[in-house]
Write a protein that holds these residues in place. Sequence first.
Motif, PDB file in Angstrom:
ATOM      1  N   UNK A   1       0.121 -16.797  -3.381  1.00  0.00           N
ATOM      2  CA  UNK A   1       0.921 -18.011  -3.538  1.00  0.00           C
ATOM      3  C   UNK A   1       2.330 -17.706  -4.015  1.00  0.00           C
ATOM      4  N   UNK A   2       2.577 -16.457  -4.413  1.00  0.00           N
ATOM      5  CA  UNK A   2       3.922 -16.066  -4.828  1.00  0.00           C
ATOM      6  C   UNK A   2       4.068 -15.741  -6.294  1.00  0.00           C
ATOM      7  N   UNK A   3       2.972 -15.860  -7.077  1.00  0.00           N
ATOM      8  CA  UNK A   3       3.107 -15.606  -8.520  1.00  0.00           C
ATOM      9  C   UNK A   3       2.212 -14.464  -8.990  1.00  0.00           C
ATOM     10  N   UNK A   4       1.896 -13.521  -8.107  1.00  0.00           N
ATOM     11  CA  UNK A   4       0.939 -12.468  -8.453  1.00  0.00           C
ATOM     12  C   UNK A   4       1.403 -11.656  -9.654  1.00  0.00           C
ATOM     13  N   UNK A   5       0.464 -11.350 -10.559  1.00  0.00           N
ATOM     14  CA  UNK A   5       0.748 -10.354 -11.594  1.00  0.00           C
ATOM     15  C   UNK A   5      -0.214  -9.177 -11.482  1.00  0.00           C
ATOM     16  N   UNK A   6      -0.619  -8.911 -10.266  1.00  0.00           N
ATOM     17  CA  UNK A   6      -1.441  -7.744  -9.944  1.00  0.00           C
ATOM     18  C   UNK A   6      -0.519  -6.542  -9.750  1.00  0.00           C
ATOM     19  N   UNK A   7      -0.781  -5.401 -10.400  1.00  0.00           N
ATOM     20  CA  UNK A   7       0.100  -4.232 -10.232  1.00  0.00           C
ATOM     21  C   UNK A   7      -0.011  -3.633  -8.829  1.00  0.00           C
ATOM     22  N   UNK A   8       1.063  -3.689  -8.070  1.00  0.00           N
ATOM     23  CA  UNK A   8       1.082  -3.075  -6.746  1.00  0.00           C
ATOM     24  C   UNK A   8       1.303  -1.575  -6.852  1.00  0.00           C
ATOM     25  N   UNK A   9       0.734  -0.825  -5.909  1.00  0.00           N
ATOM     26  CA  UNK A   9       0.909   0.626  -5.892  1.00  0.00           C
ATOM     27  C   UNK A   9       1.124   1.082  -4.446  1.00  0.00           C
ATOM     28  N   UNK A  10       0.767   2.297  -4.129  1.00  0.00           N
ATOM     29  CA  UNK A  10       1.051   2.900  -2.833  1.00  0.00           C
ATOM     30  C   UNK A  10       0.486   2.069  -1.678  1.00  0.00           C
ATOM     31  N   UNK A  11       1.242   2.021  -0.567  1.00  0.00           N
ATOM     32  CA  UNK A  11       0.829   1.290   0.630  1.00  0.00           C
ATOM     33  C   UNK A  11       0.727   2.265   1.801  1.00  0.00           C
ATOM     34  N   UNK A  12      -0.376   2.241   2.520  1.00  0.00           N
ATOM     35  CA  UNK A  12      -0.565   3.056   3.726  1.00  0.00           C
ATOM     36  C   UNK A  12      -0.535   2.110   4.922  1.00  0.00           C
ATOM     37  N   UNK A  13       0.508   2.227   5.736  1.00  0.00           N
ATOM     38  CA  UNK A  13       0.710   1.266   6.816  1.00  0.00           C
ATOM     39  C   UNK A  13       0.237   1.758   8.181  1.00  0.00           C
ATOM     40  N   UNK A  14      -0.090   3.014   8.301  1.00  0.00           N
ATOM     41  CA  UNK A  14      -0.649   3.556   9.543  1.00  0.00           C
ATOM     42  C   UNK A  14      -2.051   4.059   9.245  1.00  0.00           C
ATOM     43  N   UNK A  15      -3.037   3.296   9.703  1.00  0.00           N
ATOM     44  CA  UNK A  15      -4.421   3.554   9.293  1.00  0.00           C
ATOM     45  C   UNK A  15      -5.368   3.786  10.454  1.00  0.00           C
ATOM     46  N   UNK A  16      -4.850   3.846  11.670  1.00  0.00           N
ATOM     47  CA  UNK A  16      -5.711   4.067  12.825  1.00  0.00           C
ATOM     48  C   UNK A  16      -6.345   2.814  13.385  1.00  0.00           C
ATOM     49  N   UNK A  17      -6.166   1.681  12.720  1.00  0.00           N
ATOM     50  CA  UNK A  17      -6.695   0.403  13.199  1.00  0.00           C
ATOM     51  C   UNK A  17      -5.541  -0.590  13.248  1.00  0.00           C
ATOM     52  N   UNK A  18      -5.365  -1.226  14.368  1.00  0.00           N
ATOM     53  CA  UNK A  18      -4.257  -2.163  14.557  1.00  0.00           C
ATOM     54  C   UNK A  18      -4.308  -3.280  13.515  1.00  0.00           C
ATOM     55  N   UNK A  19      -3.167  -3.538  12.911  1.00  0.00           N
ATOM     56  CA  UNK A  19      -2.974  -4.625  11.941  1.00  0.00           C
ATOM     57  C   UNK A  19      -3.743  -4.428  10.639  1.00  0.00           C
ATOM     58  N   UNK A  20      -4.339  -3.252  10.435  1.00  0.00           N
ATOM     59  CA  UNK A  20      -4.977  -2.985   9.139  1.00  0.00           C
ATOM     60  C   UNK A  20      -4.058  -2.085   8.314  1.00  0.00           C
ATOM     61  N   UNK A  21      -3.524  -2.631   7.231  1.00  0.00           N
ATOM     62  CA  UNK A  21      -2.751  -1.852   6.282  1.00  0.00           C
ATOM     63  C   UNK A  21      -3.581  -1.734   5.011  1.00  0.00           C
TER      64      UNK A  21
END
Length: 675
Positions: free
Chosen positions: A313-333
């Motif tokens: 909703x735009x107010x997350x206080x979850x700590x974000x970390x590393x993102x893997x954007x190429x995972x071998x499955x289309x649209x799965x990050x």
Amino acid sequence: GIRLRYAAYGYIWKTTDKGKTWTKITNGLTENTEVGKIIVNPNKPNNLIMLTNMGLLLSSDGGLTWQNSTSGLPNNLPRDLTSYYNKKTKEFVLYLVEQTVYEAKGNSVSAKGGIFKSTDGGKTWMNVTGNFAVDLTKINYPAEIARYYKTIAYWFNITPEEARNKYSQLPTKTLPVFNRIAVNPVNKNEIYVAYNKKHDFTFTPGDLWKTDDGGKKWYPCARQGAYWKSGKDDSYWKSIGMPTGTNVQFAHLQTYMDNQFETSGNRMLEINAKGDVFIGIDQQTLKSTDHGKTWKQIDDFETSPGSNKWIGSGDSNLPGRFMLLETGIKDRYLLCSGEHGLWQTTDLDGWKDKDAVAVEQIEGQVHDKNGRSGTHSISTVAVHPKDPNIIYILAWRQENRGKLRRTLDGGKTWENIATLFEKDNEEHRGLAAQNSLTIDPVNPENMYFCATFNQISEISGGNPGSMTKGEYGFYRSFDGGYSWEPANKGFHEKASVRRIILHPDHPEVIYAALNDNNGGLFKSSDKGSNWERVTIPNVIKSVNNVFIDRNTKAIYISAGRRNGTYEEGGVWKSTDNGSNWEQIFKAPFVWQCESSPVNPDLLVISVAGQNAPNVEEFMNPGVYLSQDGGKNWKKINKGLGQPDKIVDVKPDPFNKNILWCASWGCGWFKAIIKE
């Protein structure tokens, strides 16, 4: 009682020209005075009430002088202060919570403090604690009893074990240590008080209490967890007219919270002009629109009931970390987070906004059941290049820390296949931060990562110290992750390896970014057996990230230190394998720079904030974008909650008009470039 070197004490500031000029005021304030809140009496603007560590102070001359002249407060140690004002009737009421003072009474302990109100501008106070005192002898709740002994042990400066032995008789009337109070602005009799059982020394069932009658009768209005679900003490609560059962609705945490014993703590308490109340439990923001009868999380929208697919909703206080954007499955990050596991993007399930991003948790609280725990704080993730259902993760703190964890079925089940690090400290304190988990695309048996000593982008920060198993630096495995060895030959003593990257055409060639004070860029041509320092400009003292564009083979390094100089930082580029370098962005402390796989001229960087006294050298941290190979840049911070702490930022690997980033404590973000 702890004096912080960066904090100001002993004075306040006043302006009478809307902030153009300020006057420093010390009259009536000791040199150690800490100020928590100032309230102006709306009926008499020269009368002020101030919350301080020296007690409640009053001023009758617009804050120019202060006196400690209140009566009715048993301890005069207020923890929080708020007010109610009726514009029509001009009624002005103050409310506060006192620091609870504990006194030994034989083999038990008494409590003095509570909730108070004033109708004369703070001169005199009336106790409105009512029936709040709890009878601990009627509470069959071991976790709460343990919190009670932890609280009084801290107060008496003894251990909890000593407290249990010395004060074995539980009190029949006791109070917690309150830290927040709020009153409904349209109903002076509706008052809420809070305490944080995780981060303060306090206790008592429930995460929030309230009164509907001005303080005669109090009851727990936010109830969640295994204790309230069990109903074991329902007869006691009902006998004193209290509600029972749970009334808090979480998002992905629901099952996890249902099996916990209110261990998360309520970190917040706010109320808006309409009387809607907001609290925060286990990094979820909860809202009540029915005066505390029920609570619903407002961090996420579920795409459809029971789907467990969530749109922020735009107010997350979850700590974000590393993102893997190429995972071998289309649209799965794949998205790593601190304290909330591993997530994957998923379908929108019919959601109207097609630019929204739906995610589902595939490791973490979703697997906390039957006495087993998922992995909550995940540093880094990698996918097997020949089977996208095989995923590997590393964790630096909490459950499964120091383990290499693997799933063979896309996240449905997980197993630990190697233990790399151990440390003789509490599990939640953490050990080595792990970064850049990488699998050789040609020979997937070869795996690599680095254990970082100088943890500039971790929540705990700093240097984590030695471990009982494992060391810092570069690690490699030649058997698919079952066995690992450090390979640091060629690095200097106390080297801190923050990121590594394989050459896109020659996976045996590895580059490492070292971010200690003697750091730099290193290269290995033999899978890490030997490392050599790459010549970079002498002004650079520390390299935080290295990236190689797969199309042009240009090398980008991100440099700088939190306490470093302006000149030593920035982003530097080499187009001849590191022989020559050009600075393409100037800033004292840059964490990351990456180029787009579909457009090498599109660059995105993360510029971190500096520590004082160097902060004034560069006051524009955040995310920057270049669409012409680094010749020109624009800052793109709009919508980012913590722009000075973007721990990961990347162009989308398939769509040149999309960017992604992860925030220190605000989750993940998607940006759309509109041409």
